[in-house]
Design an enzyme around this catalytic site. Structure first.
Site, PDB file in Angstrom:
ATOM      1  N   ALA A 140       0.866  -1.191   0.000  1.00 64.24           N
ATOM      2  CA  ALA A 140       0.000   0.000   0.000  1.00 64.24           C
ATOM      3  C   ALA A 140       0.890   1.224   0.000  1.00 64.24           C
ATOM      4  CB  ALA A 140      -0.861   0.026   1.272  1.00 64.24           C
TER       5      ALA A 140
ATOM      6  N   TYR B  19      -5.544   8.342   2.908  1.00 67.02           N
ATOM      7  CA  TYR B  19      -5.061   7.021   3.310  1.00 67.02           C
ATOM      8  C   TYR B  19      -6.126   6.297   4.152  1.00 67.02           C
ATOM      9  CZ  TYR B  19      -2.477   3.581   6.070  1.00 67.02           C
ATOM     10  OH  TYR B  19      -2.090   2.428   6.704  1.00 67.02           O
TER      11      TYR B  19
ATOM     12  N   LYS C 127      11.396   2.919   6.599  1.00 71.00           N
ATOM     13  CA  LYS C 127      10.222   3.786   6.434  1.00 71.00           C
ATOM     14  C   LYS C 127      10.581   5.247   6.721  1.00 71.00           C
ATOM     15  CE  LYS C 127       6.119   2.481   7.619  1.00 71.00           C
ATOM     16  NZ  LYS C 127       4.966   2.029   8.427  1.00 71.00           N
TER      17      LYS C 127
ATOM     18  N   GLY D 170       2.655  18.764  25.496  1.00 65.94           N
ATOM     19  CA  GLY D 170       1.536  17.958  26.019  1.00 65.94           C
ATOM     20  C   GLY D 170       1.656  16.482  25.693  1.00 65.94           C
TER      21      GLY D 170
HETATM   22  N1  LIG Z   1       3.140   0.180  10.313  1.00 60.50           N
HETATM   23  C1  LIG Z   1       1.998   0.616  10.826  1.00 60.50           C
HETATM   24  O1  LIG Z   1       1.970   1.186  11.940  1.00 60.50           O
HETATM   25  C2  LIG Z   1       0.700   0.412  10.099  1.00 60.50           C
HETATM   26  C3  LIG Z   1      -0.492   0.837  10.722  1.00 60.50           C
HETATM   27  C4  LIG Z   1      -1.685   0.646  10.055  1.00 60.50           C
HETATM   28  C5  LIG Z   1      -1.732   0.019   8.827  1.00 60.50           C
HETATM   29  N2  LIG Z   1      -0.559  -0.353   8.223  1.00 60.50           N
HETATM   30  C6  LIG Z   1      -0.660  -0.998   6.913  1.00 60.50           C
HETATM   31  O2  LIG Z   1       0.071  -2.203   6.950  1.00 60.50           O
HETATM   32  C7  LIG Z   1       0.650  -2.482   5.662  1.00 60.50           C
HETATM   33  C8  LIG Z   1       2.144  -2.655   5.809  1.00 60.50           C
HETATM   34  O3  LIG Z   1       2.660  -1.468   6.376  1.00 60.50           O
HETATM   35  P1  LIG Z   1       4.206  -1.254   6.653  1.00 60.50           P
HETATM   36  O4  LIG Z   1       4.301  -0.480   7.913  1.00 60.50           O
HETATM   37  O5  LIG Z   1       4.907  -2.522   6.516  1.00 60.50           O
HETATM   38  O6  LIG Z   1       4.560  -0.246   5.464  1.00 60.50           O
HETATM   39  P2  LIG Z   1       5.701  -0.321   4.359  1.00 60.50           P
HETATM   40  O7  LIG Z   1       5.580   0.954   3.602  1.00 60.50           O
HETATM   41  O8  LIG Z   1       6.996  -0.659   4.991  1.00 60.50           O
HETATM   42  O9  LIG Z   1       5.240  -1.535   3.449  1.00 60.50           O
HETATM   43  C9  LIG Z   1       4.428  -1.405   2.322  1.00 60.50           C
HETATM   44  C10 LIG Z   1       5.116  -2.113   1.180  1.00 60.50           C
HETATM   45  O10 LIG Z   1       4.286  -1.988   0.019  1.00 60.50           O
HETATM   46  C11 LIG Z   1       5.122  -1.742  -1.097  1.00 60.50           C
HETATM   47  N3  LIG Z   1       4.349  -1.018  -2.098  1.00 60.50           N
HETATM   48  C12 LIG Z   1       3.887   0.254  -2.040  1.00 60.50           C
HETATM   49  N4  LIG Z   1       3.235   0.568  -3.159  1.00 60.50           N
HETATM   50  C13 LIG Z   1       3.287  -0.535  -3.953  1.00 60.50           C
HETATM   51  C14 LIG Z   1       2.809  -0.826  -5.259  1.00 60.50           C
HETATM   52  N5  LIG Z   1       2.143   0.092  -5.966  1.00 60.50           N
HETATM   53  N6  LIG Z   1       3.047  -2.040  -5.783  1.00 60.50           N
HETATM   54  C15 LIG Z   1       3.742  -2.990  -5.079  1.00 60.50           C
HETATM   55  N7  LIG Z   1       4.225  -2.760  -3.847  1.00 60.50           N
HETATM   56  C16 LIG Z   1       3.996  -1.548  -3.283  1.00 60.50           C
HETATM   57  C17 LIG Z   1       6.266  -0.904  -0.563  1.00 60.50           C
HETATM   58  O11 LIG Z   1       7.418  -0.973  -1.387  1.00 60.50           O
HETATM   59  C18 LIG Z   1       6.475  -1.514   0.807  1.00 60.50           C
HETATM   60  O12 LIG Z   1       7.435  -2.539   0.755  1.00 60.50           O
HETATM   61  C19 LIG Z   1       0.262  -1.310   4.766  1.00 60.50           C
HETATM   62  O13 LIG Z   1      -0.872  -1.674   4.034  1.00 60.50           O
HETATM   63  C20 LIG Z   1      -0.060  -0.204   5.760  1.00 60.50           C
HETATM   64  O14 LIG Z   1      -0.965   0.720   5.223  1.00 60.50           O
HETATM   65  C21 LIG Z   1       0.651  -0.185   8.835  1.00 60.50           C
END
Ligand SMILES: NC(=O)c1ccc[n+]([C@@H]2O[C@H](COP(=O)([O-])OP(=O)(O)OC[C@H]3O[C@@H](n4cnc5c(N)ncnc54)[C@H](O)[C@@H]3O)[C@@H](O)[C@H]2O)c1
Length: 334
Positions: free
Chosen positions: A99, A160, A199, A224
Site C-alpha cells: 500500500a 489514506y 520507512k 503535552g
Molecule cells: N506500520 C503501521 O503502523 C501500520 C499501521 C496501520 C496500517 N498499516 C498498513 O500495513 C501495511 C504494511 O505497512 P508497513 O508499515 O509494513 O509499510 P511499508 O511501507 O513498509 O510496506 C508497504 C510495502 O508496500 C510496497 N508497495 C507500495 N506501493 C506498492 C505498489 N504500488 N506495488 C507494489 N508494492 C507496493 C512498498 O514498497 C512496501 O514494501 C500497509 O498496508 C499499511 O498501510 C501499517
C-alpha cells in the site's frame, strides 16, 4: 513461535508488500517457523520517485530481505501485467500488505488507486486460487473519533484512512457474495519493531526518538506529549494477528492493538532507561491538524473471533527492539 495449529509447511503464501516493514517480518516468520512453506513476495521496492512531501513513493527495501530464501517478484500492484506474473502460482494464503502506507500523502488519485483498485485484483486472485485473504487495514479509518476506536464507527481524515475504509467495505461485500472465502482485515494501530528503519520519517516514534537520543540529543516531543496517547503494538503481536486471522471464526475487520494506550512521553522515558541516558525532554508546538490525540483499540471481537492475545507491553517491546535501534543508529544508511 507457533500461534495456531495451522501448518503452513507445503503451503504457497503470497505476501504483497513483502519488502516493507510488516511484510518482511511475515516472510521471515514463515521461513523460520515453516521452512517448507513456499513464500512469494510481490513488491515494487523503492524507486527514486518521491512524493511532494519529500518521502519515497514506496518504502520496500532489499535490505529487509537479506537472508530471505523464497521467491521475489518486483512488480506494481497497480499494473495488471505485473499481477499476471502471479498466475503461475496456486496460492493457499495471501497476506496483502502492499500500500501507500504514508498517511501524509494527499494525492487522492494515487492513494486510492494504489490502495483500493489493486484490492479488487487481489481478491480476484484469492477467489480463483481458493486462497485465504488477510489484508492490512488501519486505525487511520477512525480519524480523531474518541477512544476506544470500534469497528463500525469510522471517520477517516485523510485519503489514506479513507482508502483503508473502502478496502474494508469491499471486503465485506466480497465476503457476502463469496461466503466460502476467508477474508479478514486487520486494522493495525501504531506498529513498531525491527525492519521499520527504511520507512524513514514515517517509521514509529520509537525508532525516531531512539536515534535522537543515541546521537546525543534530548528527545523532542510535541507539547503535552504526556497526554497524547496511542495504542502502540509490537510487530510480534501483529504477526500473531496475521497468523490467527487465517483460522478466524468469522470474516470481518478486526482491530489490532493492545487495548492499552500509552503516551509518547512513556516511549521517550523507556528509551532513556534502556539507553542509560537522562536528557531533559524538549517540547515544541504540534504543527499537525487532525492529529490523533488518543487511540485505544477496542479488541473484544479480535479476542473472540481471532483468539488474538496481544502479549507485549511497551516496556518489553522496546527492550527487545533496542539492539536493532542501536545497530541502525551506527549505520544510518538507506
Ligand atoms: N506500520 C503501521 O503502523 C501500520 C499501521 C496501520 C496500517 N498499516 C498498513 O500495513 C501495511 C504494511 O505497512 P508497513 O508499515 O509494513 O509499510 P511499508 O511501507 O513498509 O510496506 C508497504 C510495502 O508496500 C510496497 N508497495 C507500495 N506501493 C506498492 C505498489 N504500488 N506495488 C507494489 N508494492 C507496493 C512498498 O514498497 C512496501 O514494501 C500497509 O498496508 C499499511 O498501510 C501499517
Amino acid at each position: 513461535m507457533i500461534y495456531t495449529k495451522q501448518n503452513f509447511n507445503n503451503k504457497t503464501i503470497l505476501i504483497t508488500g513483502g519488502a516493507g516493514f510488516i511484510g518482511s517480518n511475515l516472510a521471515f516468520y514463515f521461513q523460520q517457523n515453516f521452512p517448507n512453506s513456499n513464500i512469494i513476495i510481490f513488491d515494487c521496492f523503492r524507486s527514486e520517485l518521491i512524493f511532494s512531501n519529500g518521502n519515497p513513493q514506496s518504502f520496500g527495501h532489499y535490505k529487509n530481505l537479506i537472508g530471505f530464501k523464497g521467491k521475489i517478484i518486483c512488480g506494481n500492484i497497480n499494473n495488471e501485467n505485473h499481477l499476471k506474473l502471479l498466475s503461475d502460482f496456486d496460492f493457499d494464503f495471501i497476506f496483502h500488505q502492499a500500500a501507500i502506507s504514508d498517511t501524509r500523502v494527499y494525492d487522492q488519485t494515487m492513494v486510492i488507486e494504489t490502495n483500493v483498485n489493486s484490492f479488487y485484483s487481489l481478491l480476484k486472485i484469492a477467489k480463483k486460487n481458493n486462497a485465504t485473504m488477510v489484508y492490512a487495514s488501519s486505525a487511520a479509518t477512525y480519524g480523531s473519533l474518541p477512544s476506544p476506536q470500534t469497528v463500525g464507527k469510522e471517520s477517516p481524515e485523510n485519503p489514506y484512512g479513507f482508502s483503508k475504509l473502502m478496502m474494508d467495505q469491499i471486503a465485506y461485500q466480497y465476503s457476502k457474495e463469496n461466503p466460502e472465502m476467508i477474508i479478514v482485515g486487520l486494522r493495525y494501530f501504531n506498529v513498531y519493531g525491527p525492519k521499520e528503519f527504511f520507512k524513514e520519517k514515517t517509521s514509529s516514534m520509537v525508532i525516531q526518538l531512539g536515534h535522537q537520543i543515541l546521537s546525543g540529543n534530548a528527545p523532542k516531543l510535541f507539547e503535552g506529549s504526556d497526554k497524547i496517547l496511542r495504542d502502540f503494538i509490537y510487530i510480534d503481536d501483529v504477526i500473531q494477528a496475521n497468523i490467527k486471522a487465517c483460522s478466524s471464526k468469522k470474516n470481518g475487520t478486526y482491530n489490532i492493538g493492545t487495548g492499552t494506550p500509552r503516551s509518547f512521553q512513556d516511549i521517550a522515558d523507556i528509551l532513556q532507561k534502556e539507553l542509560n541516558t537522562n536528557f531533559q525532554t524538549e517540547y515544541f508546538p504540534n504543527p499537525f491538524e487532525g492529529y490523533q490525540i488518543h487511540t485505544q483499540a477496542e479488541i473484544s471481537s479480535s479476542i473472540k473471533y481471532l483468539n488474538f492475545n496481544p502479549k507485549i507491553t511497551l516496556e518489553s517491546g522496546i527492550k527487545s527492539y533496542i539492539t536493532e535501534i542501536k545497530l541502525h543508529s551506527e549505520t544510518q544508511k538507506i
